[in-house]
Structure formats: C-alpha cells, structure tokens
Design a protein around this motif. Structure first.
Motif, PDB file in Angstrom:
ATOM      1  N   GLY A  26      25.826  -2.776  19.598  1.00 38.71           N
ATOM      2  CA  GLY A  26      25.222  -3.065  20.894  1.00 38.71           C
ATOM      3  C   GLY A  26      25.460  -2.012  21.950  1.00 38.71           C
ATOM      4  O   GLY A  26      25.181  -2.245  23.144  1.00 38.71           O
ATOM      5  N   ARG A  27      26.003  -0.842  21.580  1.00 35.38           N
ATOM      6  CA  ARG A  27      26.207   0.217  22.570  1.00 35.38           C
ATOM      7  C   ARG A  27      24.871   0.691  23.146  1.00 35.38           C
ATOM      8  O   ARG A  27      24.784   1.094  24.298  1.00 35.38           O
ATOM      9  N   VAL A  28      23.853   0.676  22.297  1.00 32.24           N
ATOM     10  CA  VAL A  28      22.495   1.006  22.729  1.00 32.24           C
ATOM     11  C   VAL A  28      21.591  -0.129  22.286  1.00 32.24           C
ATOM     12  O   VAL A  28      21.643  -0.564  21.135  1.00 32.24           O
ATOM     13  N   LYS A  29      20.779  -0.613  23.214  1.00 36.21           N
ATOM     14  CA  LYS A  29      19.894  -1.726  22.898  1.00 36.21           C
ATOM     15  C   LYS A  29      18.769  -1.266  21.986  1.00 36.21           C
ATOM     16  O   LYS A  29      18.115  -0.252  22.222  1.00 36.21           O
ATOM     17  N   CYS A  30      18.538  -2.032  20.930  1.00 35.36           N
ATOM     18  CA  CYS A  30      17.506  -1.681  19.951  1.00 35.36           C
ATOM     19  C   CYS A  30      16.163  -2.244  20.402  1.00 35.36           C
ATOM     20  O   CYS A  30      15.924  -3.447  20.315  1.00 35.36           O
ATOM     21  N   ASP A  31      15.289  -1.356  20.884  1.00 32.46           N
ATOM     22  CA  ASP A  31      13.953  -1.785  21.274  1.00 32.46           C
ATOM     23  C   ASP A  31      12.962  -1.384  20.189  1.00 32.46           C
ATOM     24  O   ASP A  31      13.342  -0.931  19.109  1.00 32.46           O
ATOM     25  N   VAL A  32      11.675  -1.512  20.471  1.00 34.98           N
ATOM     26  CA  VAL A  32      10.663  -1.243  19.456  1.00 34.98           C
ATOM     27  C   VAL A  32      10.627   0.244  19.086  1.00 34.98           C
ATOM     28  O   VAL A  32      10.340   0.598  17.935  1.00 34.98           O
ATOM     29  N   PHE A  33      10.969   1.129  20.030  1.00 36.26           N
ATOM     30  CA  PHE A  33      10.943   2.566  19.742  1.00 36.26           C
ATOM     31  C   PHE A  33      12.101   2.954  18.820  1.00 36.26           C
ATOM     32  O   PHE A  33      11.912   3.705  17.854  1.00 36.26           O
ATOM     33  N   ILE A  34      13.285   2.438  19.103  1.00 38.38           N
ATOM     34  CA  ILE A  34      14.438   2.732  18.249  1.00 38.38           C
ATOM     35  C   ILE A  34      14.249   2.072  16.882  1.00 38.38           C
ATOM     36  O   ILE A  34      14.564   2.654  15.842  1.00 38.38           O
ATOM     37  N   GLY A  35      13.735   0.834  16.886  1.00 40.64           N
ATOM     38  CA  GLY A  35      13.485   0.157  15.612  1.00 40.64           C
ATOM     39  C   GLY A  35      12.513   0.928  14.747  1.00 40.64           C
ATOM     40  O   GLY A  35      12.714   1.068  13.529  1.00 40.64           O
ATOM     41  N   SER A  36      11.464   1.458  15.357  1.00 41.32           N
ATOM     42  CA  SER A  36      10.488   2.259  14.610  1.00 41.32           C
ATOM     43  C   SER A  36      11.131   3.530  14.059  1.00 41.32           C
ATOM     44  O   SER A  36      10.846   3.944  12.924  1.00 41.32           O
ATOM     45  N   SER A  37      12.014   4.140  14.846  1.00 40.15           N
ATOM     46  CA  SER A  37      12.717   5.346  14.381  1.00 40.15           C
ATOM     47  C   SER A  37      13.645   5.027  13.217  1.00 40.15           C
ATOM     48  O   SER A  37      13.788   5.836  12.291  1.00 40.15           O
ATOM     49  N   LEU A  38      14.276   3.855  13.261  1.00 33.60           N
ATOM     50  CA  LEU A  38      15.137   3.430  12.150  1.00 33.60           C
ATOM     51  C   LEU A  38      14.326   3.244  10.873  1.00 33.60           C
ATOM     52  O   LEU A  38      14.722   3.697   9.792  1.00 33.60           O
ATOM     53  N   VAL A  39      13.202   2.552  10.984  1.00 36.56           N
ATOM     54  CA  VAL A  39      12.342   2.332   9.820  1.00 36.56           C
ATOM     55  C   VAL A  39      11.879   3.670   9.251  1.00 36.56           C
ATOM     56  O   VAL A  39      11.888   3.887   8.037  1.00 36.56           O
ATOM     57  N   ASP A  40      11.494   4.579  10.147  1.00 34.07           N
ATOM     58  CA  ASP A  40      11.039   5.902   9.727  1.00 34.07           C
ATOM     59  C   ASP A  40      12.159   6.678   9.043  1.00 34.07           C
ATOM     60  O   ASP A  40      11.939   7.328   8.016  1.00 34.07           O
ATOM     61  N   MET A  41      13.376   6.618   9.603  1.00 32.38           N
ATOM     62  CA  MET A  41      14.508   7.342   9.033  1.00 32.38           C
ATOM     63  C   MET A  41      14.824   6.847   7.623  1.00 32.38           C
ATOM     64  O   MET A  41      14.961   7.628   6.672  1.00 32.38           O
ATOM     65  N   TYR A  42      14.937   5.523   7.464  1.00 30.14           N
ATOM     66  CA  TYR A  42      15.250   4.970   6.142  1.00 30.14           C
ATOM     67  C   TYR A  42      14.129   5.261   5.147  1.00 30.14           C
ATOM     68  O   TYR A  42      14.380   5.535   3.972  1.00 30.14           O
ATOM     69  N   GLY A  43      12.884   5.207   5.617  1.00 26.11           N
ATOM     70  CA  GLY A  43      11.757   5.500   4.733  1.00 26.11           C
ATOM     71  C   GLY A  43      11.775   6.928   4.240  1.00 26.11           C
ATOM     72  O   GLY A  43      11.570   7.190   3.046  1.00 26.11           O
ATOM     73  N   LYS A  44      12.035   7.894   5.140  1.00 26.84           N
ATOM     74  CA  LYS A  44      12.068   9.302   4.746  1.00 26.84           C
ATOM     75  C   LYS A  44      13.247   9.614   3.838  1.00 26.84           C
ATOM     76  O   LYS A  44      13.198  10.578   3.066  1.00 26.84           O
ATOM     77  N   CYS A  45      14.302   8.812   3.932  1.00 18.36           N
ATOM     78  CA  CYS A  45      15.478   8.993   3.065  1.00 18.36           C
ATOM     79  C   CYS A  45      15.330   8.261   1.736  1.00 18.36           C
ATOM     80  O   CYS A  45      16.244   8.278   0.910  1.00 18.36           O
ATOM     81  N   GLY A  46      14.190   7.600   1.524  1.00 21.09           N
ATOM     82  CA  GLY A  46      13.957   6.896   0.265  1.00 21.09           C
ATOM     83  C   GLY A  46      14.585   5.525   0.185  1.00 21.09           C
ATOM     84  O   GLY A  46      14.550   4.893  -0.868  1.00 21.09           O
ATOM     85  N   CYS A  47      15.169   5.049   1.274  1.00 17.18           N
ATOM     86  CA  CYS A  47      15.818   3.726   1.289  1.00 17.18           C
ATOM     87  C   CYS A  47      14.836   2.695   1.843  1.00 17.18           C
ATOM     88  O   CYS A  47      14.996   2.183   2.960  1.00 17.18           O
ATOM     89  N   ALA A  70      14.621   0.024   5.104  1.00 21.72           N
ATOM     90  CA  ALA A  70      13.522   0.107   6.065  1.00 21.72           C
ATOM     91  C   ALA A  70      12.847  -1.255   6.221  1.00 21.72           C
ATOM     92  O   ALA A  70      12.539  -1.685   7.340  1.00 21.72           O
ATOM     93  N   GLN A  71      12.638  -1.935   5.092  1.00 21.71           N
ATOM     94  CA  GLN A  71      12.006  -3.254   5.140  1.00 21.71           C
ATOM     95  C   GLN A  71      12.902  -4.262   5.860  1.00 21.71           C
ATOM     96  O   GLN A  71      12.411  -5.089   6.637  1.00 21.71           O
ATOM     97  N   LYS A  72      14.218  -4.161   5.654  1.00 23.46           N
ATOM     98  CA  LYS A  72      15.145  -5.084   6.312  1.00 23.46           C
ATOM     99  C   LYS A  72      15.113  -4.910   7.831  1.00 23.46           C
ATOM    100  O   LYS A  72      15.055  -5.892   8.583  1.00 23.46           O
ATOM    101  N   VAL A  73      15.152  -3.650   8.281  1.00 25.59           N
ATOM    102  CA  VAL A  73      15.082  -3.378   9.724  1.00 25.59           C
ATOM    103  C   VAL A  73      13.750  -3.877  10.280  1.00 25.59           C
ATOM    104  O   VAL A  73      13.693  -4.496  11.352  1.00 25.59           O
ATOM    105  N   PHE A  74      12.683  -3.634   9.534  1.00 28.22           N
ATOM    106  CA  PHE A  74      11.353  -4.065   9.954  1.00 28.22           C
ATOM    107  C   PHE A  74      11.289  -5.584  10.116  1.00 28.22           C
ATOM    108  O   PHE A  74      10.759  -6.095  11.107  1.00 28.22           O
ATOM    109  N   ASP A  75      11.843  -6.314   9.142  1.00 28.07           N
ATOM    110  CA  ASP A  75      11.808  -7.781   9.184  1.00 28.07           C
ATOM    111  C   ASP A  75      12.630  -8.345  10.350  1.00 28.07           C
ATOM    112  O   ASP A  75      12.310  -9.417  10.880  1.00 28.07           O
TER     113      ASP A  75
END
Length: 592
Positions: A230-251, A255-260
């Motif tokens: 909770g040091r940084v609030k996860c909004d739609v922009f950060i969530g999208s970056s997380l999904v993108d990061m995990y997707g590009k890393c093959g995980c 990515a699906q878990k963060v998306f859900d």
C-alpha cells in the motif's frame, strides 16, 4: 456578478463565450469589473487558431495583463505547440517577465517542434534566473529526454542537488526512451537508496523497464514492496502496467491474476493481457480474452486489433480473423499501417493471397513492414518472381528495406530457384544499402545454392562467413544434402548442427533418415541409441484446426482427453472404411 462568474465556469462552447462577451459590452457592470471578466473569458478560450486571434484581441483590451494571466494563457494553449509558442512571444513583446510557471507547460510543446530552437528557451530560463528552480529544471530534463537529447538531460540531472521524485522519474523515462532498460532499473534502485519515495508515475515507468528487460524478479519486487504494502495506490494505470510487465515476462498466470483483481479496467488493461497471451504463444487464450473484451463493451484500439490478428495468423484461424476484420469495417475503424500489415500477414498465412493483396492495395500509407509482409506472402505461396518484382516496386516507392525484407526476398529466390537474382540481392545489402548480412541471410543463401544442387558453393559460402555459422545455416546445408543425396557432406553438416543443438530431436531424426537412405543400418541404430543415451525425446507434433469459428488443438499421443481421442479414432476408422469401399466394390464387380 457572482452568478455570471459561476456561469463562466460552466462548460461552454466558443460561440457562447463570444455571446457573453457581447452582453458584457452592453452592460454597465462590465466597466467596473472589466479586467476580471476579460481575464475569465480569456482563460476559457480553446486551442483553435481562430480562437487564439480572439484571445489576442481580448488581451489588447486589458491594460496591464498580469504574469498569472499570461501563464494561464500559455497553459491553455499547451495542447497546440505553435500557439503556446506564439503566446510566449506576445508575452515577451509586451515586456512581461516570465515566472516559474511559464516554462513547464511551454516546454512540453516546444520540445516537440522540430523547427524550434530548443536551447533558446533554455537560455531564457538561465537569463531570468530560473535555472536553479527545481520545478523548471525537471521540465527541462523531461523536455530534453522526450526530444532525444539524452546527454543534455543527464547533464542537467547530475547538476541538480536537491533531486526529488519528479527528477528521478524523468531520468528513468529518459533511459526507457533510449532503450537502456537496465540503466533505468539501476536509477530506480539509486533513487530508493537516497530515500526519495516513489510515486505512481515512477512505479509505472519502472514496471515498463522490468517488462522490456523481461526481469520478472525485479518486477515482482516492485509489485510486492510498493503495491502489496500500500505504499503506492494501485490504480488502473499501475494495474495495466503490472499486467503488461507479467505478460512480457511470460508469466501470463500472474498477469491474469492481477487483471482479475482489478476493480476497473480500460482498453490498455485488456490489450496488455491479450498481448501477454500472444507473446507467450497462448493464442487461443488471447482470442478468448478479446471476445470477453467485446462483451464488456470496451472498444479495442490499434494495439488490441494487431495482437488478436497476430494470434489468428499464428494458428491459421481464418474465420475468426475475418470476424475481427468485419468488426473493424462495421465500426468504421480505420485500417492504418500497423493493423493493415497484420491483416496482410493473416490472409497470406491462411492461404488467402488475393485478400492480402486487396488489403495491401487499399492502404493509403505503406511502411517497410507492410511491404515485407506482402513480399513474405508472395514467397510463401511460391510466387518467387512476384516477390522479387514487389521488392523493386518498394524501392521505386522510396521505401528502404530492412534486414527482414532481405530475408523474405532471399527466401523467395531460394524457393523459386532464382540464383543469380538472389546473388545480386545478397551483394547489394552491403554495397548499396550499407547493411551487413547476418547469419540468417547467409542461411537463405545456403538454402538458395543447396536447392539448385550447388552444394560446394554453399559450403564455400559458409567457410567465408565473418561470424560463426549457426544451427540454421548448417541445417539449411543438411536439408539440401538430403535432397540431393550427398551423404558425405550431409554427415558433416549433421555433425555440426547436432553439436550446436544436442537436445533437438529433429536433427537426430533427419540424420537417421540420411543413414537409412544410404542403407547404412548400423549408423541408424547408433543414432537411435545416442538419442536414448542422451535422453533426447521427440517433441509431440501439434496442430490447430478451426471448425465453425472454434479453434481445436491436436497433440500427438495426447492422453489427457481419452474420450475425445476415442471418438476421433472411431471417426478416422469410419472415414478409412468409406475410402476403401469404392475399391472393394470395383473388385467385386470385376470378379462378377
């Protein structure tokens, strides 16, 4: 007066503002509060050029416009780079000294103007003593980075003593733009060591860096330390970056878990998940997510359509790809260069060359990737001369080829037996286009010579290679030796390719086939034993078939779906019986 001030704060069209101006001119209250109302009208002007001229006339009616008013005007026109630049020029001509709020919105636009003198504004900042102001300095760092002047951005950053999170984030973005993702992550670690707390923009930037570097460990640490705690609030922009990061890393599971878990999603979030599945070669899952996206009434963008069309092309899902194409036509989505290139690739790979040509011809703009996709399409369908001619049409259209273009046209020459044409193209890479051939280009030339039976010339080319020959190069020679039954040279090429790929089952299989064709059964047995000793297992074959828009996957020796397998084999037996039936009836008729 209060009601009028409130009314001016409402969302109004430019015509309404002009009407209010006319009413004010006829009202006695206007002359007592002239500057107040003119200032408010001025701030409401939009960014069109005609409205800029109107704003200038309003300014002329104010005796001494304040710097706050000028800053507001420049800020309002920051969406149009030239208008913000003109507003600054008028401000200086009126003798108004800029403030610390003048330059940040101005620099955002001016640094993107190719014909503007970037350093002139830096000189103005120094002239008015604002170069030590952190707010202005950070804008300069961002401006130099966005315009590709990375050395100047680094120099400014290094000379800044009281760096804040904006300074560090600007430098992380600078390395991202330059492609130095490892440096971006190093700067993020340094920022953390200095005790500067990251904000949402910093986390988005560093997650992009982790995704481009495919460093999932680093990405997970950022996710855990800043977002899970909770040091940084996860909004739609950060969530999208997380999904993108995990997707590009093959995980893609992460990515699906963060998306859900995301409460709100936008088109970027959906696109990141689809692109992650496509990159991980889970094409069917990517297409299913696209279907869910449409059901959720989220309109896809260019990146979304390109990703799902690429998935359709990889598995040959022609029906589904056509549905996507129809969706674009139905919703009046412009087929730009990126989407058009993917459509060409889809139709060419699915055997619909005429449709690929139709898409190609209808594109208003074509870049090197578009031409290369079309050349590849001709080459894959055996139209070597068509691919060759299209290559020279591309050159006459003043589009320079890249390395992939040469691979496509050389491959076409190899399949069409155009030896001399391929030889000239290969030599032109360095002589005309100043492009050093890579190992894959040499592999195409080896394949070209080998298919025509010029095996010794192919071998001599390999020996002259300025780099170490790859398994693709030796594999091309090995395949040609099998074709022309040159068993001695084939054994030599096979030994080299197996040395480079000791765990590739296909290489051993081809070598065993070579020995069996030369009736050398002892060597066949030796190769089979070598595979067994080294525990080299043949990868099961896999294929997809599209039936009524639904994609089905078949894997050799698949025992995970016994019921489906039984039904499949029963159907094949029935088909076999029906195929033999006419021959049996013919035999009975002949006997009678």
């Amino acid at each position: 007066m209060i009601e009028l001030k409130t009314f001016l704060d409402l969302p109004l069209h430019f015509l309404h503002l002009k009407q209010i101006h006319c009413l004010l001119l006829t009202s006695p209250i206007f002359y007592t509060r002239r500057h107040l109302f003119l200032s408010r009208l001025l701030r409401r002007c939009c960014t069109a050029a005609t409205q800029f001229r109107y704003a200038r006339r309003l300014l002329c009616q104010i005796q001494t416009p304040s710097i706050q008013l000028w800053d507001s005007l420049i800020g309002h026109f920051s969406g149009d780079r030239r208008l913000s630049f003109l507003a600054y020029l008028h401000m200086r001509r009126n003798g108004v000294v800029p403030s610390r709020h003048t330059f940040p919105p101005l620099l955002k636009g001016v640094f993107k103007l190719r014909d503007s003198n970037l350093f002139q504004f830096h000189a103005h900042i120094v002239k008015f003593g604002l170069d030590s102001d952190l707010f202005v300095r950070n804008s300069l760092i961002s401006g130099y980075s966005s315009s590709g002047l990375f050395d100047f951005a680094s120099c400014l950053f290094d000379g800044t003593e009281d760096k804040d999170v904006v300074s560090w984030t600007a430098m992380i973005d600078r390395f991202l733009r330059n492609g130095s993702v490892s440096e971006a992550m190093v700067y993020f670690v340094e920022m953390k060591k200095t005790g500067v707390a990251a904000n949402e923009m910093t986390v988005v930037s560093v997650l992009k860096a982790a995704g481009k570097a495919e460093d999932v460990r680093f990405g997970r640490s950022v996710h855990g330390f800043y977002l899970e705690t909770g040091r940084v609030k996860c909004d739609v922009f950060i969530g999208s970056s997380l999904v993108d990061m995990y997707g590009k890393c093959g995980c893609y599971d992460d990515a699906q878990k963060v998306f859900d878990e995301m409460l709100s999603r936008n088109v970027v979030t959906w696109t990141a998940l689809i692109a992650g599945y496509v990159q991980s070669r889970c094409f069917d899952k990517g297409m299913l997510v696209f279907d869910e996206m449409l059901k959720s009434d989220v309109a896809p963008n260019e990146k979304t359509l390109s990703s799902v069309l690429a998935a359709c092309a990889h598995v040959g899902a022609l029906h589904r790809g056509r549905r996507v194409h129809c969706y674009m036509i139905k919703n009046s989505i412009e087929i730009n260069t990126t989407v058009g290139t993917t459509l060409i690739d889809l139709y060419a790979k699915c055997g619909c060359l005429e449709e690929a040509v139709l898409v190609f011809e209808r594109l208003h703009e074509k870049n090197v990737y578009t031409w290369t996709a079309m050349i590849n399409g001709f080459a894959a369908h055996g139209y070597a001369r068509g691919a060759f001619d299209l290559f020279y049409t591309m050159l006459s259209s003043h589009v320079s080829p890249n390395e992939v273009t040469f691979m496509a046209v050389l491959s076409a020459c190899a399949h069409g037996g155009l030896v001399e044409e391929g030889r000239r193209l290969f030599l032109s890479m360095k002589e005309r286009f100043n492009m050093e051939p890579k190992a894959d280009h040499y592999a195409c030339m080896v394949d070209l010579f080998g298919r025509k039976g010029l095996l010794e010339e192919a071998k001599a080319l390999i020996e002259r290679m300025p780099m170490e020959p790859t398994n693709v190069v030796w594999g091309a020679l090995f395949g040609s030796c099998l074709l022309h039954k040159d068993y001695e040279l084939g054994k030599y090429a096979a030994s080299r390719v197996i040395k480079l790929q000791p765990s590739h089952s296909g290489r051993y299989t081809l070598l065993a086939n070579l020995y069996s064709e030369s009736q050398n059964w002892d060597e066949v047995a030796r190769v089979r034993k070598q595979m067994k000793d080294q525990q080299v297992v043949k990868s099961p074959g896999c294929s997809w078939i599209e039936v009524k828009g639904k994609l089905r996957e078949f894997i050799a020796f698949d025992d995970k779906k016994p019921l489906e397998s039984d039904d499949l084999y029963k159907t094949l037996d029935t088909v076999g019986v029906q195929m033999r039936l006419p021959d049996e009836l013919e035999d009975v008729t002949a006997e009678s």
